[in-house]
Structure formats: C-alpha cells, structure tokens
Design a protein around this motif. Structure first.
Motif, PDB file in Angstrom:
ATOM      1  N   TYR A   1       0.829  -1.205   0.000  1.00  0.00           N
ATOM      2  CA  TYR A   1       0.000   0.000   0.000  1.00  0.00           C
ATOM      3  C   TYR A   1       0.863   1.254   0.000  1.00  0.00           C
ATOM      4  O   TYR A   1       1.481   1.601   1.008  1.00  0.00           O
ATOM      5  N   SER A   2       0.917   1.909  -1.156  1.00  0.00           N
ATOM      6  CA  SER A   2       1.644   3.180  -1.323  1.00  0.00           C
ATOM      7  C   SER A   2       3.111   3.075  -0.929  1.00  0.00           C
ATOM      8  O   SER A   2       3.724   4.069  -0.528  1.00  0.00           O
ATOM      9  N   GLY A   3       3.662   1.880  -1.004  1.00  0.00           N
ATOM     10  CA  GLY A   3       5.061   1.700  -0.670  1.00  0.00           C
ATOM     11  C   GLY A   3       5.363   1.843   0.804  1.00  0.00           C
ATOM     12  O   GLY A   3       6.520   1.984   1.206  1.00  0.00           O
ATOM     13  N   GLU A   4       4.340   1.799   1.648  1.00  0.00           N
ATOM     14  CA  GLU A   4       4.516   2.023   3.085  1.00  0.00           C
ATOM     15  C   GLU A   4       4.066   0.842   3.935  1.00  0.00           C
ATOM     16  O   GLU A   4       4.823   0.348   4.773  1.00  0.00           O
ATOM     17  N   GLU A   5       2.838   0.378   3.712  1.00  0.00           N
ATOM     18  CA  GLU A   5       2.286  -0.668   4.572  1.00  0.00           C
ATOM     19  C   GLU A   5       2.173  -1.992   3.838  1.00  0.00           C
ATOM     20  O   GLU A   5       1.821  -2.038   2.654  1.00  0.00           O
ATOM     21  N   ASP A   6       2.445  -3.078   4.562  1.00  0.00           N
ATOM     22  CA  ASP A   6       2.329  -4.415   3.983  1.00  0.00           C
ATOM     23  C   ASP A   6       0.860  -4.752   3.722  1.00  0.00           C
ATOM     24  O   ASP A   6      -0.045  -4.291   4.433  1.00  0.00           O
ATOM     25  N   GLY A   7       0.655  -5.556   2.702  1.00  0.00           N
ATOM     26  CA  GLY A   7      -0.675  -6.065   2.412  1.00  0.00           C
ATOM     27  C   GLY A   7      -0.712  -7.572   2.600  1.00  0.00           C
ATOM     28  O   GLY A   7       0.300  -8.260   2.409  1.00  0.00           O
ATOM     29  N   LEU A   8      -1.849  -8.098   2.986  1.00  0.00           N
ATOM     30  CA  LEU A   8      -2.031  -9.539   3.127  1.00  0.00           C
ATOM     31  C   LEU A   8      -2.924 -10.034   1.999  1.00  0.00           C
ATOM     32  O   LEU A   8      -4.013  -9.496   1.774  1.00  0.00           O
ATOM     33  N   ASP A   9      -2.438 -11.016   1.290  1.00  0.00           N
ATOM     34  CA  ASP A   9      -3.220 -11.669   0.241  1.00  0.00           C
ATOM     35  C   ASP A   9      -3.966 -12.821   0.902  1.00  0.00           C
ATOM     36  O   ASP A   9      -3.352 -13.802   1.330  1.00  0.00           O
TER      37      ASP A   9
END
Length: 212
Positions: free
Chosen positions: A137-145
């Motif tokens: 997310y925007s190079g800041e927060e990790d995302g979970l698939d």
C-alpha cells in the motif's frame, strides 16, 4: 428492506459516501468504469429505502489454469449500515458467481496488515492468509493476500501459504506454483485505447441518463 442488484453507471454519482472510511480505497472514475464494462457480474450495490446506497462490492475473474480465480477488488459498507452482515452477503454473492458460473478455483483479496477488524471478518468467512506483500500500500504498509478455496479446488492447493513474503515487483509478474504470469502492467498499457473509448462512452451514457 435491502436490495442487492448490479451496479450501473448512475451509481457512480451516488456511492461516494460509502467510501468515507479511511481504510476504504477510492479509485478514479475510469477505474470503476472499467470494472463496470468488463466484469459487470462482479460489480453489485446494496440499496436501502429511498434508493440509498448502503454498500457495494467490485471484483473480477482472472488467471490461467489452476490460478483461475475470482478477485475482490473492493467491498465497502456505509458506517450506518454495518453490523448487519451486509458485507457477508456481498462477499457470498461474488463467491457464488466465481464458483458456480466461472468455475474458479479460489477467491482472493488484499487487505492492509494493520486492518485487524477486516482480517477477522474475512477469516470468519473462511479466508486464510496466503502470503504477505511487502509495502503493498503506497510503498509504506504491507498487504495480506487472503484466499478462500472454492469447490473446484478439491485438494485446497490454492490456499497453502507461501513461506516467505514477496515484493510488489514479484506480484506484478510472478510465475507461481500453478505456472501463470500476471502481467498487469502490460495489460494496462495494451488496453489504454479501450479504456479511453470506454470513458467517453460512459460519459455519454451519464449525460443522457442511460443505465448499463
């Protein structure tokens, strides 16, 4: 009484209030119009008394071979209509279309790693964390698939978690265990002419109040 129906182009002018939650991703108009034109079966709106938009779900079907799957791009419910299992109803509808009509192997979605309430909700709906995408997310927060296997995936191979996190670059073009490559950037470039034409078409439809 709640009515769930297909999203139409007129709804693009009425659903902004549903996106007020800071955790809800808001996209540009052409993005929504693309989904409306290409995957109408995966774009639904929940409507309440007085034709008030209560929530919506937007998704698509993509992939090849055993990675043929439904994808939840966005699901959102207005704050005043939450805790009524509306999100569950919308999710169930997309899953049923993916399973019964498109014969997909699984449904997946992305969620912010910090969005604990959403993660718990998806887990209650049968989703598991398949992999972590670093700085998604925007190079800041990790995302979970997160994924949920459908009836076609008898052995549930699609939801076996990856042992390591991946980067967004790997996600863009990743040959996984099922042997397919998702060239999303390439698809975007090669479809730009189509999207421009589509945008002009939708503007005309809106101008003359014609529903898709």
């Amino acid at each position: 009484m709640t009515t769930i129906r297909r999203f139409c182009c007129n709804d693009l002018l009425r659903f902004a209030s549903v996106n007020l939650d800071h955790l809800t991703e808001t996209f540009n108009m052409s993005f929504y119009m693309t989904y409306l034109a290409r995957w109408p079966d995966y774009f639904h709106v929940a409507e309440g008394p007085g034709s008030r938009v209560m929530g919506y779900i937007m998704g698509k079907v993509e992939g090849q071979g055993e990675s043929w799957h439904g994808h939840v791009t966005a699901v959102s419910v207005a704050p005043e209509y939450r805790r009524q299992q509306l999100a569950k109803k919308l999710m169930n509808l997309l899953e049923e279309i993916s399973d019964k009509i498109d014969k997909a192997y699984f449904v997946d979605l992305f969620v912010r790693a910090s969005n604990t309430p959403a993660i718990k909700m998806y887990e209650k709906l049968g989703y598991v964390i398949y992999r972590r995408v670093l700085r998604y997310y925007s190079g800041e927060e990790d995302g979970l698939d997160m994924r949920k296997a459908l009836s076609r995936d008898v052995e549930k191979k699609s939801i076996i978690p990856l042992k390591r996190p991946i980067t967004p670059d790997e996600l863009e073009c990743m040959v996984d265990r099922f042997g397919w490559c998702n060239h999303s950037s390439y698809q975007l470039v090669t479809s730009c002419v189509f999207y421009l034409f589509l945008s002009l078409l939708i503007l005309v439809l809106l101008r003359y109040n014609i529903s898709l």
